[in-house]
Every structure is written in C-alpha cells, then in structure tokens.
Design a protein around this motif. Sequence first.
Motif, short mmCIF file in Angstrom:
data_model
loop_
_atom_site.label_atom_id
_atom_site.label_comp_id
_atom_site.label_asym_id
_atom_site.label_seq_id
_atom_site.Cartn_x
_atom_site.Cartn_y
_atom_site.Cartn_z
N GLY A 449 0.81 -1.20 0.00
CA GLY A 449 0.00 0.00 0.00
C GLY A 449 0.85 1.26 0.00
N PHE A 450 0.22 2.36 -0.41
CA PHE A 450 0.90 3.65 -0.48
C PHE A 450 0.77 4.38 0.86
N THR A 451 1.84 5.08 1.23
CA THR A 451 1.82 5.96 2.40
C THR A 451 2.53 7.25 2.01
N ALA A 452 2.37 8.27 2.85
CA ALA A 452 3.00 9.56 2.57
C ALA A 452 4.52 9.45 2.59
N LEU A 453 5.06 8.68 3.55
CA LEU A 453 6.51 8.53 3.63
C LEU A 453 7.06 7.82 2.40
N ARG A 454 6.41 6.76 1.97
CA ARG A 454 6.90 6.02 0.81
C ARG A 454 6.83 6.87 -0.46
N LEU A 455 5.76 7.63 -0.59
CA LEU A 455 5.64 8.50 -1.76
C LEU A 455 6.69 9.61 -1.72
N ILE A 521 -7.03 -3.45 3.05
CA ILE A 521 -6.96 -2.00 3.20
C ILE A 521 -6.63 -1.66 4.64
N ASP A 522 -5.89 -0.61 4.82
CA ASP A 522 -5.51 -0.14 6.16
C ASP A 522 -6.36 1.09 6.48
N LEU A 523 -7.56 0.85 7.01
CA LEU A 523 -8.47 1.96 7.31
C LEU A 523 -7.92 2.91 8.37
N PRO A 524 -7.29 2.43 9.44
CA PRO A 524 -6.76 3.38 10.43
C PRO A 524 -5.75 4.36 9.83
N TYR A 525 -4.93 3.87 8.88
CA TYR A 525 -3.99 4.81 8.26
C TYR A 525 -4.72 5.82 7.38
N LEU A 526 -5.72 5.37 6.62
CA LEU A 526 -6.48 6.30 5.79
C LEU A 526 -7.16 7.37 6.63
#
Length: 593
Positions: A449-455, A521-526
């Motif tokens: 999945g995508f995250t702000a840090l990875r992007l 899906i990682d709902l807590p992260y979203l």
Amino acid sequence: MNDKPAAGVPRKLGLRRIDAVPTTAMPVRSSTARSDAGRTPEGKSTGGKGAEEKDAVGKIPEGTSGDRKPGTGEGKPAEEIPTAEPSSAGRGASVAVAAPPVAQAAPPWPPVPHRDPAPLWPAPEGPASRRVLYAGAAAGVAAAAMLPMDVPGIGWVLTGAVAVVGVFTATGRRSPESIAWAVTALLLLSVSTFLTADWLFSLCVLAACAAGSLAVTDGRTLRGVVLGGVALGIAPFPSIKWAARGLKAARPEHHDKALGRTILISAGLLLVFVPLLAGADAAFAGLLGDLVPEFDIVSPFEWGFLFVTIGLGTIGACYVQATALPLDAEPHTRRTVSRREWAVPIGLLVVVFAVFVGVQLASLFGGDDYVQRTAELTYAEYARSGFWQLLAVTVLTLVVIGVATRFAATGTAADRRWLRGLLGGLAGLTLVIVASALSRMWAYQQAYGFTALRLLVFSCEVWLAAVYLMVIGAGVKLRAAWLPRSMVATGIATLLVLAALNPDRFIAEHNVERFQATGKIDLPYLATLSVDAVPAFDPLGPAVRDCLLVRMKSDLADTRDWYAWNLSRERARPLLDAVPWDRSCDIGYSTTR
C-alpha cells in the motif's frame, strides 16, 4: 681559590678559574714586573711596601667588581685574573690585559600597532532607510492580521506577497533571476491555499524560505548557497540595531504631537461609528465578524510574536542586501591530492558498483521467480529489505563525487581525463542503482500500500536521479558553477509536482483500488490523512466512509476565518458537516509502517 687547571688544558698556560670579570679594562703587570717592583736599582728589596704590592697585584681592587650595583662603588670582591706565564723575552715588561666585553641586552622590539580584525559580516554604513522600516512594518502587520499559524490557508501566500513586495521595493533588486526565485517562493506558499496535508505544507514553507534566500543573495557555489541560507536565517538579529538606528534617524521632531492627535481622532471616530453601523445592519455586522479575527487572552501575544518575527525577517532580508557578503570566496591556496591518491579508491568503488549493477540487472529482468530462487524472498520482501540501503548509497556517492571534485588535482590533461572517466562512470552506475531503488519502492507500495513517507522518498529518488544527470553534464567540461542552484531548482520543481499530484488523495485512491483488487486496506492509516483525501473515499460505501470522515471532522475546527480559507477544506466541508459527531465505529489502529 682552586689553582688547578681545567680538564684538558695544558698546565703551562697557567689558567685559573675566576668567578667574576671586571667590567672595565685595567693594566695588570706580569709576575716578573711584580718581583722587580720590590727591588732597588742595586738589587735590594725595598721591604714591606714591595711585599704589599706583591700581595695586591693580580687581584681586582675592591669596588671594581662586575657585580657592583649601578651608580655606586660597592661590589663584591672578585677572584684573581688568570694570566699566562711570561716568556723570557718579555720579562720586566708591563702587560695590559683587557677584560672580556660584557654582552649588551638586545634592544626591545618596536611595538606592533594594534589592528582590529576585519568583521566577518560588516554592518551597513548608514541606518536603515524609511523604505526598509515601512517594508518591515507592513509585513509584520500583515502577518499579525492574516497569517494562520496552526493551519494552511490563503493568509500564508498573502503575507508572503506583502513581504516580497516590501523587500524588492526597499532594496531596488530587479534582476530577472531574483524575481523568478521570489515568484517560486510565492508558488510554494500558495500550496496552503489548495491543499491541507500538514507534512506537504511544512516542506513547502521550508522550500519557500530556501527560494527566498536565493532571491536576495548572490551565492553560486555550494558554499555560497548554503551560507546565503544561513545568513538569511540569522540576519534578523544583527538587523535590530540597524533598524533602531533607522528609527532614530527617521523620527520626526516637529510632527510628533500632530501625528498623535491624528491617530487619536481616527480611533475615536471608528470606535463611535463602527458599532452603531454594525448594530443597524446584520449583514454589515457579519462582514465585520468575518474580517476581524476572534479575540481571546492569547491573541495579543500571538499577534505580537507574528509581527516581530515576520517584520524582523523582512528587515533582515533587506539587511543582507545592504551588506556585501563574500559568499563565494574561496581560500587562495587550494589543497589538492595527486591522481594516485584519489584514483585508486574511486576506481575500486567503480568496480564494486559495476559488480552490484550486474546483479541488479539480473534481478530487475528476472522478476519474482529469480529473486525467490536466489534470495528466498518474495519480490515485495526483497524490495522492502533493500530500498533504504540503496537510498543511503545514492546520497553517500553524491558526497564522494563532490569531495573528489573538490580536492582532485586537475593540473594536467591526463588528470582531467581520469577525473571525467572515473567520476562519470561512478555517476552512471549510480543512476542504475537509483533505477533499482525506484523499482523496489514501486513494488513495495504495490504489495503493502501507499503511504506519505513512501511516496515522499520515491519523489526524493526521482530528484536524485535528476541530480546525477546534472552531475554527469557538469563533468563533461568540469564546470559546475551552475550546479548548486540547479539542484535547488530541481528539488523545488519536484516538490511542486508532488503538490500538483495532491499526494493524500493520490494515496487514498491507490489504496482504495488495492482494496477493490485484493480486499486488503488499512483503514486506520487512511483516517490519518488530511481532508484532501475525502473525495477518494466514495467507493468504500457510506458506512466505511462515514467512519473515516468522523475522524477528520476536527480538521474543520477554527478554520472559518477568511485568512484560513482553503479550497480542499471548503470542498470537503459539506460532507464532513453531514456526519454527526456521535457516529461511532471501531476501525482499530494503523499497523502501516
């Protein structure tokens, strides 16, 4: 007294040790003359007088010792003067023995004139001009009136525009490059008008400060660019004294009372008529409520802090312009290392990189099957395990290239060919490593999945690839004066492209697509994303979407002031207002790393 001769000296010289030497030359008679002095012409002894002279001759008279005090006749008795045994030819002759010269003290060194060292940062000769003071006051008032400290909003770009116009008006700086950097800084601040992601907003503010430093300084080298940013950061402190001198010089002497009366009359009229008009019309009262910020006990301190900080920052930018800082000054003697000293380690590094790149190419084209056979990992796990190491290698290699370029000898054509060849090969191999790192990160995000840090780190790798291409271009002619500012420009361009992508919404959309394809899906992260991601939650259904939106409702608190207006926030406001605060749902905690 010890009459034994010194060791190694023949006895026939008759040398005897003395403890003191007379300061003046005096006649000393030999032993033959002493013996003849006590006899009459007939050869008879004269008795006592000759004996006394015999005892006295050969000794330094009292009061003539070299140890006597200056200006007095007192002194310590000295020992006998060493004399050589007279020869038969010289008997009866009086010999004058001169005393050894006394060493004179060296004259004192002439006094060295005291010279104060030249200041590292010379202050401007005159006080701050009225334009500088007006620019600082205008920027400070604008910040206190419309700068939202805790949220992104339109007030940021408006305050920046007032500061930029004030600095350019006060300093008269009109070069196209300076204007371009100033416009770039305003573009970065304008991100706060459209997006609400805190991490992106913070990066844009920092990048805007960097662009502003390049707009008011003239540094070209890496040293000059860095020192220019540092100078702009510390300039508000020395500019206080400069501004104080300007205030003292600009203070009116004959119009103080008239100015005070004008201010009092204007304030009195406003205090009387504005409340009356507000009470007469609700629309006018609402307009005043939107324009005038809410007041509480903390507001005066916040306004004062913003006024002083932004005002002094603007005056500091003018202060930097008023001083001639040697940002690009290099030492006259540049220490270099011979070709053998730098070519051997760089060559070994090129060989290691070439072997690594060969393995990487097999992994890139072999895919998941090749990785599972060789590393016994899935391709996603393989990508996850190596990305950060490759990122570190990319950054460290850039440092190695910079140091080698700085200290390598380039006096001969052979030196320059070796430098171009080895550093160009190293940069080219590092580009392949960058491509491998980007491939790994993309596979990592597809799997987890995508995250702000990875992007963000993915974007940094893209920027580093552009930097290596520029390094290769600079190495062709070994001219890199344009490189430092170009590196900053490409970094800012990458950040602006990332902002145009709307990263939080991009992350939410790709995670929703991954959920539709895999059911994961990682709902807590979203739920931790900003309101920029709200439009991407529609495919999740009302129940899941409302659970995410209720977590974001707090982002709308205290954002109804006009200077805190934000496009993304206003678009999401109807959806967020429709979700009740008491909507309860449990989506757990994020495990995304």
